[in-house]
Design a protein around this motif. Structure first.
Motif, PDB file in Angstrom:
ATOM      1  N   ASP A  19      -1.215   9.274  16.495  1.00 15.79           N
ATOM      2  CA  ASP A  19      -1.886   9.397  15.265  1.00 15.79           C
ATOM      3  C   ASP A  19      -2.693  10.243  15.088  1.00 15.79           C
ATOM      4  OD1 ASP A  19      -1.482   5.748  14.509  1.00 15.79           O
ATOM      5  OD2 ASP A  19       0.225   7.503  14.331  1.00 15.79           O
ATOM      6  N   GLU A  20      -3.556  10.656  15.922  1.00 17.57           N
ATOM      7  CA  GLU A  20      -4.711  11.525  16.023  1.00 17.57           C
ATOM      8  C   GLU A  20      -4.399  12.941  15.691  1.00 17.57           C
ATOM      9  OE1 GLU A  20      -6.275   7.896  17.776  1.00 17.57           O
ATOM     10  OE2 GLU A  20      -4.647   9.092  17.981  1.00 17.57           O
ATOM     11  N   PHE A  23      -3.932  14.414  12.255  1.00 15.05           N
ATOM     12  CA  PHE A  23      -5.392  14.870  11.501  1.00 15.05           C
ATOM     13  C   PHE A  23      -5.565  16.461  11.887  1.00 15.05           C
ATOM     14  CE2 PHE A  23      -5.806  10.456  11.618  1.00 15.05           C
ATOM     15  CZ  PHE A  23      -5.767  10.138  10.027  1.00 15.05           C
ATOM     16  N   SER A  51       1.154  17.641   7.437  1.00 11.73           N
ATOM     17  CA  SER A  51       0.659  16.051   7.711  1.00 11.73           C
ATOM     18  C   SER A  51       2.013  15.202   7.474  1.00 11.73           C
ATOM     19  CB  SER A  51      -0.385  15.841   6.616  1.00 11.73           C
ATOM     20  OG  SER A  51      -0.737  14.591   6.956  1.00 11.73           O
ATOM     21  N   ARG A  55       3.626  13.190  10.409  1.00 13.74           N
ATOM     22  CA  ARG A  55       3.711  11.830  10.542  1.00 13.74           C
ATOM     23  C   ARG A  55       4.853  11.306  10.802  1.00 13.74           C
ATOM     24  NH1 ARG A  55      -0.367  10.501   7.403  1.00 13.74           N
ATOM     25  NH2 ARG A  55       0.267  12.076   5.581  1.00 13.74           N
ATOM     26  N   LEU A 182     -10.996   3.733  12.102  1.00 13.81           N
ATOM     27  CA  LEU A 182      -9.985   4.968  11.841  1.00 13.81           C
ATOM     28  C   LEU A 182      -8.827   4.395  11.246  1.00 13.81           C
ATOM     29  CD1 LEU A 182      -9.174   7.749  13.065  1.00 13.81           C
ATOM     30  CD2 LEU A 182      -8.395   6.716  15.041  1.00 13.81           C
ATOM     31  N   GLU A 183      -8.367   3.223  11.495  1.00 11.84           N
ATOM     32  CA  GLU A 183      -7.044   2.704  10.908  1.00 11.84           C
ATOM     33  C   GLU A 183      -7.423   2.549   9.351  1.00 11.84           C
ATOM     34  OE1 GLU A 183      -6.469  -1.014  12.464  1.00 11.84           O
ATOM     35  OE2 GLU A 183      -5.664  -0.175  14.356  1.00 11.84           O
ATOM     36  N   ASN A 186      -7.256   6.330   8.084  1.00 11.69           N
ATOM     37  CA  ASN A 186      -5.825   6.692   8.234  1.00 11.69           C
ATOM     38  C   ASN A 186      -5.046   6.303   6.920  1.00 11.69           C
ATOM     39  OD1 ASN A 186      -3.372   7.891   8.964  1.00 11.69           O
ATOM     40  ND2 ASN A 186      -2.868   6.310  10.433  1.00 11.69           N
ATOM     41  N   LEU A 189      -6.299   7.987   3.836  1.00 12.37           N
ATOM     42  CA  LEU A 189      -5.693   9.551   3.759  1.00 12.37           C
ATOM     43  C   LEU A 189      -4.398   9.551   3.489  1.00 12.37           C
ATOM     44  CD1 LEU A 189      -6.148  12.443   4.406  1.00 12.37           C
ATOM     45  CD2 LEU A 189      -6.001  11.990   6.723  1.00 12.37           C
ATOM     46  N   GLU A 190      -3.540   8.427   4.105  1.00 11.62           N
ATOM     47  CA  GLU A 190      -2.068   8.403   3.559  1.00 11.62           C
ATOM     48  C   GLU A 190      -1.753   8.099   2.224  1.00 11.62           C
ATOM     49  OE1 GLU A 190       1.794   5.727   5.053  1.00 11.62           O
ATOM     50  OE2 GLU A 190      -0.053   5.751   6.265  1.00 11.62           O
TER      51      GLU A 190
END
Length: 574
Positions: A19-20, A23, A51, A55, A182-183, A186, A189-190
């Motif tokens: 996942d990182e 970004f 992005s 994903r 971070l989750e 995420n 951002l999603e």
């Protein structure tokens, strides 16, 4: 979907396995978009597209790589490529990758998308066209971009190592809290990216509707123009017949009236032509034909066309010789139209004094300046005169006629050519109009060739070319058809080819294609010198492998610049 772009040079290769990495890929894409000259909105589009694609790729079992490159040619672009093993969208997804949500969203955000789906995986190539007038995609430019990107990634790597050292000293509770943050980030951002994708989808729909409206307006103007031209041409033809010496004699009053009909019809026909020119420029269908241009030739043609119009005895028209202006790429026909409009305007509104056109050359621009000692433009009208149909009130405007479209058309054409039109004026002192165009100064320092082959069926023009090669070629050979050219090329070494396209078969295009297929001939520089210059896709394909000169614009200076370009094009094949 379109065919894939040909990558000119790789800028970055990014691993996508967790996942990182999504970004990192998004940020890298935005930064590279800024480095190659994309406007801010297009930087956001490229980042969002990468992005969305990343994903989908991160969900696969096998890690993937994203490659960001530059495609060269006449229309440079930023290229994003990815290849994967497995099925995008999960085990039960359709075999067509375009049905996957992330891929479809990325395709909408970019200019072109080429997809290839296979049973065991697939590939995707996305492109975003670079804006015109930006830096050329040269080897030096690619090295500069790669160096900058490597420095950024090196700095990032050092920061990551430092962060990892700090993390090792932290407690497990701190690591768990950071993972939770971070989750959450995420997820936020999603949601943001989904909103951006939806917004751009709406913008694309609105753009499509505006484009349809613009096309409808253009079709309407073209139809009206045709309908107006037909009766006007009839009126003008009948008036000329009435005034012809062989027709029945007219009284003096009748002759005057018929002459007024003829002159009014001619003026109206010119207005219709102006309207259609502006409509074509406004609709984006005015496609420039860029080629190497000798500025001296452009100004000579301007002088020849405008001197007959300078009939006022108290006004002198001066067209200065350009100094220090080497060949540069532009559309000579469109540039000539702009200059004729500006000089015509200056003559129309100058009662006494001078109208002067001169060229000023800087390191990266050519400025063509038209000045006059006319009535000038009041400050409150200066910005409005560049709008369609606007004219400053006054007796000269009434007497001079016109539609008020000349400056508006010139401003749009200057923009199409990658430049701008600047206007300044002072009432009673005169007006200055500056056409500023970008120029990539062409090299004229060319090496001396042991042998040069001229391929042209026109013996007289072969003589012209031979004269221009003095000091460049030790030996010059001539042939008049494609078959003879191919036989000579395979019989021994040739350093340079000057090729006409319209020759007895095989044609010049076929000869050039055969040379580029042959490993022994593809490194020979080719300068196409022809009176049948192709346009559109054929011209773009030709520009990628040879330098092109229009015979009507030919000069020794243009030939030297074209030889330098042709040599650069073939350096990679040596």
């Amino acid at each position: 979907m379109t065919g894939p772009a040909r990558a000119h040079g790789e800028l970055a290769r990014l691993r996508v396995s967790q996942d990182e990495d999504v970004f990192v890929a998004r940020q890298t894409a935005r930064e590279l978009g800024a480095s190659v000259g994309l406007v801010r909105q297009d930087q956001v589009r490229v980042g969002a597209a990468v992005s969305e694609l990343s994903r989908e790729l991160v969900r696969l079992e096998q890690p993937c790589f994203l490659v960001l490159s530059l495609a060269g040619g006449s229309i440079p672009a930023l290229v994003v490529e990815a290849e994967w093993t497995g099925r995008l969208g999960g085990a039960f997804a359709a075999s067509d990758p375009s049905s996957v949500e992330g891929v479809a969203a990325a395709a909408r955000l970019m200019d072109t998308c080429h997809l290839v789906g296979r049973a065991d995986g697939g590939t995707v190539t996305l492109t975003k066209t670079l804006p015109p007038g930006g830096p050329s995609v040269t080897a030096a430019r690619l090295v500069e971009l790669r160096t900058a990107e490597a420095a950024k990634r090196a700095d990032t790597a050092l920061e990551v190592l430092h962060s990892q050292d700090q993390d090792l000293a932290d407690a497990m509770d701190s690591l768990r809290l950071r993972q939770e943050e971070l989750e959450r980030a995420n997820l936020e951002l999603e949601e943001t990216n989904r909103g951006v994708v939806a917004l751009y989808a709406e913008l694309n729909d609105a753009t499509a509707r505006l484009q349809e409206a613009s096309e409808s307006k253009t079709r309407f103007w073209a139809s009206v123009g045709h309908e107006l031209r037909t009766p006007l041409n009839s009126v003008l033809g009948l008036s000329r017949l009435l005034l012809d010496a062989g027709s029945d004699p007219l009284t003096e009053a009748q002759r005057t009236q018929v002459e007024l009909i003829r002159d009014s019809g001619s003026m109206l026909l010119a207005m219709v032509a102006d309207l259609l020119d502006v409509a074509k420029a406004e609709s984006g269908r005015l496609e420039p034909r860029f080629e190497l241009v000798d500025l001296t030739r452009v100004l000579e043609e301007l002088r020849a066309s405008m001197l007959p119009l300078a009939t006022t005895p108290t006004v002198e028209l001066l067209i200065d010789e350009p100094h220090g202006a080497g060949p540069f790429r532009t559309d000579p026909e469109l540039l000539g139209q702009v200059l004729r409009n500006l000089v015509s305007n200056a003559l129309k509104f100058t009662v006494r004094g001078t109208v002067r056109c001169r060229a000023h050359v800087t390191a990266d621009h050519v400025e063509l300046v038209v000045t006059d000692t006319g009535i000038g433009i009041p400050p409150e009208h200066l910005s409005k005169v560049q709008e369609e149909f606007y004219q400053v009130p006054g007796p000269l405007q009434v007497r001079g006629g016109g539609t008020g479209l000349g400056l508006a058309y010139s401003r749009r054409v200057a923009g199409i050519l990658g430049g701008e039109l600047l206007l300044s004026s002072e009432v009673g002192e005169g007006t200055s109009a500056v056409v500023r165009l970008p120029t990539d100064p062409q090299r004229t320092d060319v090496a001396r060739f042991a042998s040069v082959l001229i391929v042209d069926d026109d013996a007289a023009f072969r003589t012209v070319l031979r004269g221009a090669l003095v000091g460049i070629a030790e030996r010059v050979e001539e042939v008049g058809d494609g078959a003879s050219a191919l036989r000579r090329l395979v019989s021994g070494p040739v350093g340079l080819v000057l090729l006409d396209l319209e020759i007895p078969p095989p044609t010049g295009s076929a000869v050039l294609a055969a040379m580029r297929r042959d490993p022994g001939l593809r490194a020979i520089p080719v300068v196409v010198v022809t009176s049948m210059v192709p346009v559109g896709a054929r011209r773009a394909e030709l520009d990628s492998t040879a330098a092109v000169i229009d015979k009507e614009q030919f000069s020794p200076e243009l030939l030297r610049a074209a030889i330098a370009i042709a040599t650069q094009l073939t350096e990679g094949a040596r």
